[in-house]
Write a protein that holds these residues in place. Sequence first.
Motif, PDB file in Angstrom:
ATOM      1  N   LEU A   1      -7.764  11.941  23.832  1.00  0.00           N
ATOM      2  CA  LEU A   1      -8.970  12.661  23.402  1.00  0.00           C
ATOM      3  C   LEU A   1     -10.206  12.249  24.196  1.00  0.00           C
ATOM      4  O   LEU A   1     -11.165  13.023  24.298  1.00  0.00           O
ATOM      5  N   CYS A   2     -10.193  11.013  24.747  1.00  0.00           N
ATOM      6  CA  CYS A   2     -11.336  10.551  25.553  1.00  0.00           C
ATOM      7  C   CYS A   2     -11.122  10.750  27.056  1.00  0.00           C
ATOM      8  O   CYS A   2     -12.015  10.435  27.848  1.00  0.00           O
ATOM      9  N   GLY A   3      -9.938  11.187  27.461  1.00  0.00           N
ATOM     10  CA  GLY A   3      -9.711  11.433  28.883  1.00  0.00           C
ATOM     11  C   GLY A   3      -9.578  10.173  29.716  1.00  0.00           C
ATOM     12  O   GLY A   3     -10.086  10.096  30.841  1.00  0.00           O
ATOM     13  N   VAL A   4      -8.914   9.151  29.183  1.00  0.00           N
ATOM     14  CA  VAL A   4      -8.613   7.948  29.964  1.00  0.00           C
ATOM     15  C   VAL A   4      -7.105   7.686  29.922  1.00  0.00           C
ATOM     16  O   VAL A   4      -6.365   8.350  29.199  1.00  0.00           O
TER      17      VAL A   4
ATOM     18  N   LEU B   1     -18.566   6.556  20.912  1.00  0.00           N
ATOM     19  CA  LEU B   1     -18.841   7.775  21.681  1.00  0.00           C
ATOM     20  C   LEU B   1     -17.627   8.237  22.477  1.00  0.00           C
ATOM     21  O   LEU B   1     -16.972   7.447  23.155  1.00  0.00           O
ATOM     22  N   ASN B   2     -17.342   9.533  22.377  1.00  0.00           N
ATOM     23  CA  ASN B   2     -16.368  10.151  23.273  1.00  0.00           C
ATOM     24  C   ASN B   2     -17.175  10.669  24.468  1.00  0.00           C
ATOM     25  O   ASN B   2     -17.770  11.751  24.411  1.00  0.00           O
ATOM     26  N   ALA B   3     -17.228   9.884  25.527  1.00  0.00           N
ATOM     27  CA  ALA B   3     -18.199  10.140  26.613  1.00  0.00           C
ATOM     28  C   ALA B   3     -18.019  11.502  27.260  1.00  0.00           C
ATOM     29  O   ALA B   3     -18.995  12.120  27.695  1.00  0.00           O
TER      30      ALA B   3
ATOM     31  N   SER C   1     -13.241   4.359  24.090  1.00  0.00           N
ATOM     32  CA  SER C   1     -14.654   4.655  24.327  1.00  0.00           C
ATOM     33  C   SER C   1     -15.258   3.709  25.362  1.00  0.00           C
ATOM     34  O   SER C   1     -15.972   4.150  26.271  1.00  0.00           O
ATOM     35  N   SER C   2     -15.001   2.416  25.229  1.00  0.00           N
ATOM     36  CA  SER C   2     -15.611   1.457  26.164  1.00  0.00           C
ATOM     37  C   SER C   2     -15.151   1.719  27.594  1.00  0.00           C
ATOM     38  O   SER C   2     -15.925   1.550  28.541  1.00  0.00           O
ATOM     39  N   VAL C   3     -13.914   2.161  27.753  1.00  0.00           N
ATOM     40  CA  VAL C   3     -13.405   2.469  29.097  1.00  0.00           C
ATOM     41  C   VAL C   3     -13.982   3.798  29.584  1.00  0.00           C
ATOM     42  O   VAL C   3     -14.462   3.904  30.726  1.00  0.00           O
ATOM     43  N   ALA C   4     -13.981   4.801  28.715  1.00  0.00           N
ATOM     44  CA  ALA C   4     -14.493   6.120  29.118  1.00  0.00           C
ATOM     45  C   ALA C   4     -15.996   6.064  29.418  1.00  0.00           C
ATOM     46  O   ALA C   4     -16.496   6.827  30.242  1.00  0.00           O
TER      47      ALA C   4
ATOM     48  N   VAL D   1      -5.505   0.618  27.416  1.00  0.00           N
ATOM     49  CA  VAL D   1      -6.244   1.806  27.860  1.00  0.00           C
ATOM     50  C   VAL D   1      -6.901   1.424  29.184  1.00  0.00           C
ATOM     51  O   VAL D   1      -7.412   0.306  29.311  1.00  0.00           O
ATOM     52  N   ALA D   2      -6.903   2.320  30.166  1.00  0.00           N
ATOM     53  CA  ALA D   2      -7.451   1.953  31.483  1.00  0.00           C
ATOM     54  C   ALA D   2      -8.180   3.115  32.132  1.00  0.00           C
ATOM     55  O   ALA D   2      -7.916   4.283  31.838  1.00  0.00           O
ATOM     56  N   ALA D   3      -9.086   2.749  33.038  1.00  0.00           N
ATOM     57  CA  ALA D   3      -9.945   3.741  33.679  1.00  0.00           C
ATOM     58  C   ALA D   3      -9.208   4.579  34.724  1.00  0.00           C
ATOM     59  O   ALA D   3      -9.574   5.725  34.977  1.00  0.00           O
TER      60      ALA D   3
END
Lengths: 410, 410
Positions: free
Chosen positions: B150-153, B107-109, B125-128, B181-183
């Motif tokens: 693309l996921c905004g993270v 999922l692209n949240a 995805s898991s971070v977003a 990848v990070a929040a």
Amino acid sequence: MSPRQPAPLDPHRVEASGAFVEVFSLEPFQSGALDGLCFTVKDNIHIGGHRTSFGSPAWRDSHPAPLRNAICVDQLLAAGATCVGKVVADEFTYSLDGENPFYGTPLNAKAPDRIPGGSSSGSASSVACGLADFSLGTDSGGSIRVPASLCGVWGMRPSLHRISEAGVLPFMPSVSTVGVVAADFEILRRVMTLLLRTGDETTVPMERIVLLDDAFAVADGPVREAAERAIGELATRAGIALERASFSDIVGREMTLSACNEEALRNLQTMEFENTVGDWIEGHRPELGFAFSMAYGNVKSFDRGQAMASLALCESLFREINRFFRAGTIVCFPTTPTVAPLRDSLDRPQSVWDFYGRTMTTTSFSGTGRLPEIAAPLLSVDGCPVGLSFAAAHYEDAFLLKALGDLLSV
Amino acid sequence: MSPRQPAPLDPHRVEASGAFVEVFSLEPFQSGALDGLCFTVKDNIHIGGHRTSFGSPAWRDSHPAPLRNAICVDQLLAAGATCVGKVVADEFTYSLDGENPFYGTPLNAKAPDRIPGGSSSGSASSVACGLADFSLGTDSGGSIRVPASLCGVWGMRPSLHRISEAGVLPFMPSVSTVGVVAADFEILRRVMTLLLRTGDETTVPMERIVLLDDAFAVADGPVREAAERAIGELATRAGIALERASFSDIVGREMTLSACNEEALRNLQTMEFENTVGDWIEGHRPELGFAFSMAYGNVKSFDRGQAMASLALCESLFREINRFFRAGTIVCFPTTPTVAPLRDSLDRPQSVWDFYGRTMTTTSFSGTGRLPEIAAPLLSVDGCPVGLSFAAAHYEDAFLLKALGDLLSV
């Protein structure tokens, strides 16, 4: 003999060398900068259609033949060189002595009662025996430099990861590097220039040669004296002043080169080896040689948690070593602290420890610094060859080749 | 909740994310700099006792579970972080879209009707989705930067080979890099500092920000305008002048960034992929997804002889790009030229070509330069996230992290 079609190898000389796993002829794709040169390939580098053994029959039997050549092999074939065979590597390339219990001990042509050194044993032997102009090898802890030194041929470990490792068996990913053993400096220079693709690089003049005290200090007296005499003569002829520096001077902290090896590089090497070869061994339980089994026992008892500090230390030392190398700097030292040990003499813990401890102390300098290092067969002690090493800053491979060419031709 | 024991993941949210291959909890070895943080691991990075799929069930079923964690995983566990699971990767990590025919599309949240991007699709995805503070991924042609954008993270591809690849499946050895990848930026900075072991590095102040014309030119108009506005505001607040440069200006020869991708980097990538994954596929004939089969068709028809010129060009461009970066320089551009395409929209050659062609043109800058690049989730176009990228010279990872921290906190 046209430059494109070297003569077939003499089977008797191949047999006598003990260096080959397979003899064949891979013709060049086209004419190029390496026309007329013949090379061998260490048996951890893929050649399409031929199984790769990694120095272990068990590995060989459980892996299909690769379909494609490693990129470094294709680079050479595309430049006009002919591949004449696959040569012996130490078991899993995890050794510096060149005594493989399954594939034998390749001949050290200039000191036949002595080991060739490893793990690129067949590479150094095939070149020293005159059966190849050069050979592709790999070097993680000295596996090109040590056999080059002990067999009296040229060897170069370039800066870390300067040559593609696609098609080369993974071993120690942060340390392992493809490099070359060669019959003379001119061949080494041509082949390395091709593999490194350094043709259009500009380089600065050599300005100073620094003798690495720690490496001289662990060398046998006669090796130390021969190295000091040789570099003294070269520097005098070239009009370059020699300086001396300890490893502490170089990194700007209290640390010996021996500690650099034992506290930093060796733990990184062991840890990475666990992930690549160690995992495969545990999963497959292959037949192992005695010496490898002994060495691997140390790997199995390794504490990964403790190795995290070594990882960080490696990174700091890398930066500190390279900060020392201002433009035009070469660091010089004996490639190995000893001549080649006699065959079958590394059979007691004390002799193994002495050979490996001092040798890996010496090779850890370029390993930790990710430096290009050339082992030059310029020394002779009691009739046995020993290398004199020249190292430059990380990525200064073209400068090192140019500087050494200038130094030797003055 | 103590900082050492994060709460278990909510199964419903895990299911809804589609990001996970396996959920579990690997407790940290000890307390450290990452206490209280949870992370996921892309499914091409080994976790001991769990099979690694490489995004392919066929690969998973034909390889035993590794015994040991990858070194990068152990670094995090040794620093106090908790691993909460393995996340989806694209098939053989050979994609930038994140639509895996076997493991699904994470999922692209922030844009649920759109693809997450790949190949570190599950990482982003898991971070977003808020199921991990950060994730370990890999990036060869954009596989961290693209899904982060693309996921905004946040995402960072560090300098080539700065993080150990022991225990990471070989893919493109001269290009592939472990990254994160990070929040948020603070988590990214903490994790990268730990993995890169940059604690004692000194850095210079940021002196100039250079906008990379070629990457702006291939971006969609709204992405370009959002990027120019955002970097303009940041630079003004920080009192730093913006400069502009074309790729030709940077490398000092007539060459577009698109040509850099097509004539240099892509051929190296394809050639190395042939040696690693290609050889295995030919030998095992596994079930392949449709999109991968199409892409792999191009690999099979690849001319390795012709790629030698690309190898040499990559090496020259690497030197030229890094010569441009004098101390204190940051290069800035949109991480991707578009927002995330709609799910299932990459089904025609034209749409695939447009997405991949422009995206890989953009990502080839840091790929060829071996540069550290941070994708910052600072842009929004039509309600969809897009990243703004900041790149620094090879090995200047610590400077990049410091400079971006300063720029954002002014």
